[in-house]
Design a protein around this motif. Structure first.
Motif, PDB file in Angstrom:
ATOM      1  N   ALA A 109       0.849  -1.198   0.000  1.00 54.39           N
ATOM      2  CA  ALA A 109       0.000   0.000   0.000  1.00 54.39           C
ATOM      3  C   ALA A 109       0.884   1.247   0.000  1.00 54.39           C
ATOM      4  N   ALA A 110       1.979   1.188   0.761  1.00 51.11           N
ATOM      5  CA  ALA A 110       2.928   2.307   0.788  1.00 51.11           C
ATOM      6  C   ALA A 110       3.570   2.492  -0.586  1.00 51.11           C
ATOM      7  N   ARG A 111       3.971   1.379  -1.194  1.00 50.25           N
ATOM      8  CA  ARG A 111       4.615   1.422  -2.507  1.00 50.25           C
ATOM      9  C   ARG A 111       3.707   2.084  -3.547  1.00 50.25           C
ATOM     10  N   ARG A 112       2.403   1.788  -3.484  1.00 52.59           N
ATOM     11  CA  ARG A 112       1.477   2.366  -4.465  1.00 52.59           C
ATOM     12  C   ARG A 112       1.243   3.860  -4.226  1.00 52.59           C
ATOM     13  N   ASN A 113       1.579   4.308  -3.043  1.00 53.97           N
ATOM     14  CA  ASN A 113       1.276   5.685  -2.638  1.00 53.97           C
ATOM     15  C   ASN A 113      -0.208   6.003  -2.844  1.00 53.97           C
ATOM     16  N   ILE A 114      -1.041   5.057  -2.431  1.00 57.58           N
ATOM     17  CA  ILE A 114      -2.496   5.278  -2.484  1.00 57.58           C
ATOM     18  C   ILE A 114      -2.889   6.158  -1.304  1.00 57.58           C
ATOM     19  N   PHE A 155      11.379  -3.958  13.941  1.00 61.77           N
ATOM     20  CA  PHE A 155      11.329  -3.006  12.831  1.00 61.77           C
ATOM     21  C   PHE A 155      11.343  -1.588  13.376  1.00 61.77           C
ATOM     22  N   ASP A 156      11.935  -0.651  12.613  1.00 61.10           N
ATOM     23  CA  ASP A 156      11.587   0.758  12.775  1.00 61.10           C
ATOM     24  C   ASP A 156      10.532   0.993  11.696  1.00 61.10           C
ATOM     25  N   VAL A 157       9.274   1.078  12.100  1.00 61.76           N
ATOM     26  CA  VAL A 157       8.194   1.076  11.110  1.00 61.76           C
ATOM     27  C   VAL A 157       8.198   2.352  10.266  1.00 61.76           C
ATOM     28  N   ALA A 158       8.724   3.437  10.828  1.00 63.99           N
ATOM     29  CA  ALA A 158       8.797   4.679  10.049  1.00 63.99           C
ATOM     30  C   ALA A 158       9.798   4.517   8.902  1.00 63.99           C
ATOM     31  N   ASP A 159      10.960   3.917   9.217  1.00 63.11           N
ATOM     32  CA  ASP A 159      11.954   3.645   8.164  1.00 63.11           C
ATOM     33  C   ASP A 159      11.383   2.681   7.132  1.00 63.11           C
ATOM     34  N   LEU A 160      10.676   1.668   7.635  1.00 57.29           N
ATOM     35  CA  LEU A 160      10.081   0.666   6.742  1.00 57.29           C
ATOM     36  C   LEU A 160       9.118   1.324   5.762  1.00 57.29           C
ATOM     37  N   ALA A 161       8.253   2.182   6.294  1.00 57.34           N
ATOM     38  CA  ALA A 161       7.247   2.857   5.448  1.00 57.34           C
ATOM     39  C   ALA A 161       7.926   3.738   4.404  1.00 57.34           C
ATOM     40  N   ARG A 162       8.928   4.469   4.846  1.00 58.27           N
ATOM     41  CA  ARG A 162       9.622   5.370   3.929  1.00 58.27           C
ATOM     42  C   ARG A 162      10.317   4.585   2.818  1.00 58.27           C
ATOM     43  N   ALA A 163      10.997   3.496   3.212  1.00 57.12           N
ATOM     44  CA  ALA A 163      11.697   2.677   2.214  1.00 57.12           C
ATOM     45  C   ALA A 163      10.708   2.072   1.224  1.00 57.12           C
ATOM     46  N   ALA A 164       9.500   1.739   1.707  1.00 55.25           N
ATOM     47  CA  ALA A 164       8.511   1.088   0.835  1.00 55.25           C
ATOM     48  C   ALA A 164       7.834   2.082  -0.102  1.00 55.25           C
ATOM     49  N   LEU A 195       1.687   7.468   7.026  1.00 51.28           N
ATOM     50  CA  LEU A 195       1.758   6.667   8.245  1.00 51.28           C
ATOM     51  C   LEU A 195       1.967   7.595   9.429  1.00 51.28           C
ATOM     52  N   VAL A 196       1.077   7.476  10.411  1.00 47.54           N
ATOM     53  CA  VAL A 196       1.311   8.162  11.684  1.00 47.54           C
ATOM     54  C   VAL A 196       1.410   7.066  12.754  1.00 47.54           C
ATOM     55  N   GLU A 197       2.594   6.931  13.312  1.00 51.33           N
ATOM     56  CA  GLU A 197       2.799   5.934  14.364  1.00 51.33           C
ATOM     57  C   GLU A 197       2.570   6.602  15.716  1.00 51.33           C
ATOM     58  N   LYS A 243      16.125   5.693  21.789  1.00 50.45           N
ATOM     59  CA  LYS A 243      15.267   6.893  21.868  1.00 50.45           C
ATOM     60  C   LYS A 243      14.121   6.752  20.876  1.00 50.45           C
ATOM     61  N   ILE A 244      13.056   7.522  21.088  1.00 48.07           N
ATOM     62  CA  ILE A 244      11.916   7.541  20.168  1.00 48.07           C
ATOM     63  C   ILE A 244      11.954   8.887  19.458  1.00 48.07           C
ATOM     64  N   VAL A 245      12.226   8.856  18.172  1.00 41.94           N
ATOM     65  CA  VAL A 245      12.259  10.116  17.426  1.00 41.94           C
ATOM     66  C   VAL A 245      10.829  10.464  17.003  1.00 41.94           C
ATOM     67  N   ILE A 246      10.398  11.639  17.405  1.00 42.41           N
ATOM     68  CA  ILE A 246       9.008  12.033  17.123  1.00 42.41           C
ATOM     69  C   ILE A 246       8.970  13.286  16.242  1.00 42.41           C
ATOM     70  N   GLY A 247       7.764  13.518  15.680  1.00 41.09           N
ATOM     71  CA  GLY A 247       7.569  14.671  14.800  1.00 41.09           C
ATOM     72  C   GLY A 247       7.281  14.215  13.380  1.00 41.09           C
ATOM     73  N   ARG A 248       7.301  15.168  12.458  1.00 43.66           N
ATOM     74  CA  ARG A 248       7.098  14.833  11.046  1.00 43.66           C
ATOM     75  C   ARG A 248       8.429  14.350  10.496  1.00 43.66           C
ATOM     76  N   LEU A 249       8.545  13.066  10.244  1.00 48.30           N
ATOM     77  CA  LEU A 249       9.839  12.478   9.920  1.00 48.30           C
ATOM     78  C   LEU A 249      10.152  12.556   8.440  1.00 48.30           C
ATOM     79  N   TYR A 250       9.113  12.556   7.608  1.00 51.67           N
ATOM     80  CA  TYR A 250       9.358  12.506   6.166  1.00 51.67           C
ATOM     81  C   TYR A 250       8.093  12.957   5.445  1.00 51.67           C
ATOM     82  N   CYS A 251       8.301  13.727   4.394  1.00 54.18           N
ATOM     83  CA  CYS A 251       7.139  14.147   3.603  1.00 54.18           C
ATOM     84  C   CYS A 251       7.630  14.507   2.208  1.00 54.18           C
ATOM     85  N   LYS A 252       6.973  13.957   1.202  1.00 54.68           N
ATOM     86  CA  LYS A 252       7.319  14.383  -0.155  1.00 54.68           C
ATOM     87  C   LYS A 252       6.099  14.293  -1.064  1.00 54.68           C
TER      88      LYS A 252
END
Lengths: 288, 386
Positions: A109-114, A155-164, A195-197, A243-252
């Motif tokens: 679903a992430a890959r499709r950017n739906i 997993f770091d799910v934020a990294d996973l989502a971004r990579a996907a 994705l909002v974790e 540590k838990i990195v919080i905030g808007r981590l990635y956006c494009k």
């Protein structure tokens, strides 16, 4: 404020099924505050959940709600969104639901950017079945199926989502609930897969076994270990360990799936002469 | 939109399924490539966007059926197509569609199994799985065509039945029917009966999404139509809200089954040949029925009073019809490309009244008319002796 939010709830479903001290109510309230802030039309909003404690929230919400099978919420949501792109579709899921049994649907679903917004309630554990480890349980933590401590890296799910291929990735905690509200609203507004974790507390199945006996201990843990992305960027990997990195981590910005499919329809109907791939900037030959 | 197809044309079974689905109003397909069903996905990928519909290739079959359930809830008629291994993966969500009463059609172009089996070889090994593959008591309708034209007709019928009864419908094809090419003349769109789901005739305040008495089908509001309600695979009350109440649970599960069982006459499609005076009834379906028809004709030439009964709807089981045939027949012969899955059901209904004999092959090839004829001769000789 609570009275304003009540219109989004099926109050006849209460009392809810969550344990005392559970953080899911805080996440849910952030979601509703975001929905309220954006003035989403309840009739045109669909909330899809998988299976687990967090996914049960779908039943408490007065929207078009769909409580699906374990791990499959994103696949159901994909069908809804593609069939009716004008609907806002929000997926609520847990760490086990989304990244273990539903991991394949998540990356695709992430890959499709739906244009779906995933609100991932990460309580680090399978709560509903009583405390088994998930792919987001940190290593060396105790779980009923890891009585000697987990040995699997998480997993770091934020990294996973971004990579996907996700185009909006954010994280907050139930301690930082105002930030969470803002990030959910941004995710809903973002065109594409978001994705909002939400790091949430499960004192019953996780905290008690991992030296955080009370709900307050778990919130303090969130407060003490969360680092905002702006600060994290100045820190070394060593300093950021655990540590838990919080905030808007990635956006494009990137082409969104249902909009791309609308171009396919136009091409198939002979309304445009160029090929679909041209709008992705990759070129391609004309076949319409 | 679609052109009127009046002329005879050469068509493949899988193509006929795709055309039938489109004619019945299907505008959403989600699927995953698998032999021998892939042509259906390929045709849908090309045809759907031309009609303003949507096609998506999902990451697996689990996701495929989930996506069509989602699309159907959003108000768009939806199908998927697969074969044995993919059909196995779809079972959980077939149960979800049965429980949540979501109209969907699953085309299963059967291949030899178990497991990966022989991907291009015909078999009828999914007959029982199509009825009982998902856990729990549940309703399902299963249709089995014997020709390319019938594949078209039953594709239309599958979509209509799914919409009318709000159930998952399985179009259970044989590999040889899926890949068979025959001359067909398709009906013009005006000749087709197209059924759409019944939508609520009361306002959102009074709407009960799962309230329909003891045996009925509740009206269905599509997502986004202003009726906000909850859809779940949990046992639920007429409002759709989860419950563990034993009275509500039993009422729901019985209604789901009753809405199919009590409408068997409306759902059933079957044909017969030479049944009037038949002493031996051959009961066959799908591709096997083609061999059986030839065998019956050949047997008649030899003075054996054989007849053919062919259910095109396998489930719900044509209980009364099979029972009535068994009253007058000395034997019922059931040829199948499996080890006797449907024969067991025939025995259950007819076993006390007549002799039920199987002709079973699992070697990845069709059962020939000669094999069935040989079995007919055997049964005839046995009967002559006794």
């Amino acid at each position: 404020m609570m009275q304003d939010l009540e219109k989004y709830l099926r109050v006849n479903m209460f009392p809810h099924m969550w344990c005392p001290g559970c953080g899911n109510g805080i996440v849910l309230s952030s979601l509703l505050r975001a929905v309220d802030k954006l003035k989403l039309d309840q009739n045109q909003t669909v909330i899809v959940g998988g299976i687990g404690c967090s996914s049960r929230a779908a039943g408490y919400l007065d929207f078009n709600t769909l409580h699906t099978t374990h791990g499959r919420a994103l696949a159901f949501a994909t069908g809804i969104k593609l069939a009716r792109p004008e609907l806002k579709v929000i997926v609520i899921t847990g760490d086990g639901d989304c990244t273990s049994i539903g991991g394949n649907h998540f990356i695709h679903a992430a890959r499709r950017n739906i244009d779906l917004t995933v609100l991932l309630f990460n309580n680090s554990i399978y709560g509903m079945t009583g405390g088994q480890y998930s792919p987001l349980t940190p290593v060396k933590k105790m779980a009923t199926t890891a009585p000697y401590g987990t040995i699997e890296p998480n997993f770091d799910v934020a990294d996973l989502a971004r990579a996907a291929g996700a185009t909006f990735v954010a994280r907050s905690t139930t301690y930082h609930s105002n930030m969470l509200t803002g990030l959910i609203a941004e995710g809903i507004q973002h065109k594409g897969f978001s994705l909002v974790e939400a790091i949430t507390a499960c004192p019953t199945a996780y905290g008690r076994r991992n030296k955080m006996k009370s709900p307050a201990d778990m919130l303090i843990w969130q407060k003490d270990n969360a680092v905002h992305i702006n600060k994290a960027e100045q820190m070394s990997p060593g300093e950021l360990a655990e540590k838990i990195v919080i905030g808007r981590l990635y956006c494009k910005e990137a082409p969104e799936y249902t909009e791309l499919y609308d171009e396919v329809i136009k091409q198939a109907m002979g309304q445009v002469s160029g090929s679909v791939t041209s709008i992705t900037g990759k070129g391609g030959k004309t076949s319409g | 939109m679609s052109r009127v197809i009046e002329m005879a044309r050469l068509m493949q079974g899988n193509e006929a399924v795709a055309e039938g689905a489109l004619a019945a109003g299907v505008r959403f397909f989600a699927g995953y490539p698998i032999t021998p069903s892939t042509e259906i996905a390929e045709i849908m990928a090309e045809r759907l966007p031309r009609l303003g519909g949507k096609f998506i290739q999902m990451e697996d079959e689990i996701a495929s059926i989930a996506a069509i359930i989602g699309a159907s809830l959003a108000g768009v008629k939806s199908i998927t197509a697969t074969s044995g291994p993919g059909f196995s993966l779809m079972q959980e969500n077939i149960g979800f569609a049965a429980m949540a009463e979501v109209p969907i059609v699953i085309v299963n172009v059967q291949r030899s199994g178990p497991s990966t089996g022989m991907p291009t070889a015909p078999a009828q090994g999914d007959v029982m799985q199509s009825r009982w593959g998902t856990h729990g008591d549940h309703p399902v309708i299963v249709l089995s065509p014997s020709s390319v034209r019938e594949a078209y007709d039953l594709a239309v019928r599958s979509v209509n039945l799914a919409e009318k009864y709000r159930v998952p419908v399985v179009l259970l094809m044989d590999e040889v029917i899926g890949h068979l090419r025959e001359k067909v003349v398709l009906p013009s769109p005006g000749e087709l009966e197209v059924v759409n789901r019944v939508e609520p005739d009361v306002g959102p305040e009074k709407y009960l999404p799962f309230g329909a008495g003891d045996q009925g089908v509740p009206p269905m509001a599509n997502f986004g139509s202003g009726y906000r309600y909850h859809v779940t695979g949990l046992v639920h009350d007429p409002k759709g809200l989860p419950t563990n109440n034993p009275v509500v649970a039993e009422k729901l599960i019985k209604r789901l089954q009753n809405k199919i069982d009590l409408n068997l006459d409306d759902i059933m499609i079957d044909t017969g040949k030479n049944l009037e005076d038949a002493e031996i009834v051959v009961l066959a379906y799908g591709a096997t029925a083609r061999s059986a028809l030839q065998a019956v004709k050949d047997a008649r030439k030899e003075g054996i009073k054989a007849g053919l009964y062919r259910p095109a709807v396998l489930w719900p089981f044509p209980q009364q019809k099979v029972g009535a045939l068994a009253e007058n027949a000395r034997a019922v012969l059931v040829p199948e490309m499996n080890l006797g899955q449907y024969r067991l059901e025939v025995e259950r209904v007819a076993g006390e009244r007549t002799r039920v004999v199987g002709v079973n092959r699992v070697h990845g090839e069709l059962i020939t008319p000669e094999e069935i004829l040989a079995a007919l001769r055997e049964v005839h000789k046995h009967d002559a002796r006794s």
